[in-house]
Write an enzyme that holds these catalytic residues in place. Structure first.
Site, PDB file in Angstrom:
ATOM      1  N   ARG A 171      -4.410   5.596  -0.149  1.00  0.00           N
ATOM      2  CA  ARG A 171      -5.150   4.362   0.122  1.00  0.00           C
ATOM      3  C   ARG A 171      -5.011   3.980   1.599  1.00  0.00           C
ATOM      4  NH1 ARG A 171      -2.560  -1.521  -1.295  1.00  0.00           N
ATOM      5  NH2 ARG A 171      -4.389  -2.744  -0.721  1.00  0.00           N
TER       6      ARG A 171
ATOM      7  N   ARG B 132      -3.779  -8.751  10.751  1.00  0.00           N
ATOM      8  CA  ARG B 132      -4.961  -8.289  10.009  1.00  0.00           C
ATOM      9  C   ARG B 132      -5.913  -9.457   9.727  1.00  0.00           C
ATOM     10  NH1 ARG B 132      -3.046  -4.684   5.160  1.00  0.00           N
ATOM     11  NH2 ARG B 132      -5.290  -4.212   5.174  1.00  0.00           N
TER      12      ARG B 132
ATOM     13  N   ALA C  77      -2.360  -7.866  -2.873  1.00  0.00           N
ATOM     14  CA  ALA C  77      -3.331  -8.929  -2.578  1.00  0.00           C
ATOM     15  C   ALA C  77      -3.041 -10.231  -3.337  1.00  0.00           C
ATOM     16  CB  ALA C  77      -4.736  -8.444  -2.899  1.00  0.00           C
TER      17      ALA C  77
ATOM     18  N   ASN D 225       6.606  -6.544  -3.389  1.00  0.00           N
ATOM     19  CA  ASN D 225       5.357  -6.459  -2.637  1.00  0.00           C
ATOM     20  C   ASN D 225       4.232  -6.850  -3.597  1.00  0.00           C
ATOM     21  OD1 ASN D 225       3.062  -5.880  -1.237  1.00  0.00           O
ATOM     22  ND2 ASN D 225       3.764  -3.894  -0.474  1.00  0.00           N
TER      23      ASN D 225
ATOM     24  N   PRO E  79      -0.742  -5.042  -7.368  1.00  0.00           N
ATOM     25  CA  PRO E  79      -1.995  -4.304  -7.460  1.00  0.00           C
ATOM     26  C   PRO E  79      -2.255  -3.365  -6.289  1.00  0.00           C
ATOM     27  CG  PRO E  79      -2.394  -6.688  -7.460  1.00  0.00           C
ATOM     28  CD  PRO E  79      -0.917  -6.475  -7.529  1.00  0.00           C
ATOM     29  N   ASN E  80      -2.766  -2.206  -6.639  1.00  0.00           N
ATOM     30  CA  ASN E  80      -3.238  -1.162  -5.720  1.00  0.00           C
ATOM     31  C   ASN E  80      -2.108  -0.394  -5.034  1.00  0.00           C
ATOM     32  OD1 ASN E  80      -6.060  -1.679  -6.136  1.00  0.00           O
ATOM     33  ND2 ASN E  80      -5.789  -3.545  -4.952  1.00  0.00           N
TER      34      ASN E  80
ATOM     35  N   GLU F 187      10.163 -10.982  -0.254  1.00  0.00           N
ATOM     36  CA  GLU F 187       8.756 -10.576  -0.149  1.00  0.00           C
ATOM     37  C   GLU F 187       8.660  -9.464   0.897  1.00  0.00           C
ATOM     38  OE1 GLU F 187       6.266 -13.850   0.993  1.00  0.00           O
ATOM     39  OE2 GLU F 187       4.499 -12.577   1.265  1.00  0.00           O
TER      40      GLU F 187
ATOM     41  N   HIS G 234       5.982  -6.595   2.811  1.00  0.00           N
ATOM     42  CA  HIS G 234       4.648  -6.027   3.061  1.00  0.00           C
ATOM     43  C   HIS G 234       4.777  -4.837   3.991  1.00  0.00           C
ATOM     44  CE1 HIS G 234       2.742  -9.332   1.029  1.00  0.00           C
ATOM     45  NE2 HIS G 234       3.536 -10.151   1.695  1.00  0.00           N
TER      46      HIS G 234
ATOM     47  N   TYR H 162      -1.400   1.981   5.579  1.00  0.00           N
ATOM     48  CA  TYR H 162      -0.221   2.040   4.698  1.00  0.00           C
ATOM     49  C   TYR H 162       0.541   3.369   4.769  1.00  0.00           C
ATOM     50  CZ  TYR H 162      -2.606  -2.044   2.769  1.00  0.00           C
ATOM     51  OH  TYR H 162      -3.227  -3.263   2.632  1.00  0.00           O
TER      52      TYR H 162
HETATM   53  C1  DQA Z   1       0.169  -5.492   1.431  1.00  0.00           C
HETATM   54  C2  DQA Z   1      -0.706  -6.424   2.266  1.00  0.00           C
HETATM   55  C3  DQA Z   1      -1.704  -7.141   1.382  1.00  0.00           C
HETATM   56  O1  DQA Z   1      -2.530  -7.985   2.180  1.00  0.00           O
HETATM   57  C4  DQA Z   1      -2.608  -6.113   0.698  1.00  0.00           C
HETATM   58  O2  DQA Z   1      -3.524  -6.761  -0.163  1.00  0.00           O
HETATM   59  C5  DQA Z   1      -1.834  -5.084  -0.029  1.00  0.00           C
HETATM   60  C6  DQA Z   1      -0.657  -4.509   0.625  1.00  0.00           C
HETATM   61  C7  DQA Z   1       1.143  -4.673   2.323  1.00  0.00           C
HETATM   62  O3  DQA Z   1       2.062  -4.110   1.765  1.00  0.00           O
HETATM   63  O4  DQA Z   1       0.948  -4.586   3.535  1.00  0.00           O
HETATM   64  O5  DQA Z   1      -2.200  -4.643  -1.112  1.00  0.00           O
HETATM   65  O6  DQA Z   1       0.966  -6.269   0.556  1.00  0.00           O
END
Ligand code: DQA
Length: 158
Positions: free
Chosen positions: A18, A113, A82, A79, A10-11, A104, A106, A23
């Site tokens: 964003r 954070r 959230a 990735n 998501p996102n 995984e 990020h 990011y």
């Molecule tokens: C993320 C870190 C997560 O906490 C966040 O909700 C994201 C992006 C990252 O790539 O740093 O959507 O996965």
């Protein structure tokens, strides 16, 4: 040619606009483009998939589990956004398709954070974790996947 899946939750479709301080300015389509190019260089076909829906991510992991059994897949760079911090279903899905390796990844260093980002349900099921390298993390994760799950580990070279 075996496949590597670049899976984004998501996102992450909003990358580039964003929270750029967190990011960066690289878009998801840029990320997917350089992952595909990197795949060509290292000899893997790269498929990219992003969804804002947990169920679609679960379905993709299940489908790749089948392809892995058929020896068509090296593994997944994931990735989970959230959902990392909330989804036991993703943990179960990755466990459910073992031994397919899932790295995984990020973009940000989640450990610097908010406290709610410090826990990951995915990490205990992951074959490796890449955190805090910006979008380069996807490439680092791809290389890590290859090094850990083929014959090119440093141990074997030295
Ligand atoms: C993320 C870190 C997560 O906490 C966040 O909700 C994201 C992006 C990252 O790539 O740093 O959507 O996965």
């Amino acid at each position: 040619m075996k496949k590597i899946l670049i899976l984004n939750g998501p996102n992450l479709n909003l990358l580039g606009t964003r929270e750029p301080a967190q990011y960066g300015y690289t878009t998801l389509s840029d990320v997917e483009g350089f992952c595909k190019l990197h795949g060509e260089k290292i000899g893997y076909e790269v498929e990219c998939f992003q969804s804002n829906w947990e169920g679609a991510l679960l379905d993709k992991i299940h489908a790749y589990g089948q392809l892995y059994k058929a020896d068509e897949v090296l593994g997944v760079v994931f990735n989970p956004g959230a959902l990392t911090h909330t989804s036991i279903a993703l943990y179960d899905a990755i466990k459910g398709v073992e031994p397919m390796p899932v790295i995984e990844c990020h973009i940000s260093n989640v450990h610097t954070r908010e406290a709610f980002r410090h826990h990951s349900w995915v990490s205990p099921a992951a074959a490796g974790i890449v955190v805090g390298f910006g979008v380069d993390g996807y490439l680092i994760a791809m290389d890590g996947l290859v090094r850990k799950f083929t014959q090119t580990s440093a141990r074997q070279q030295h």
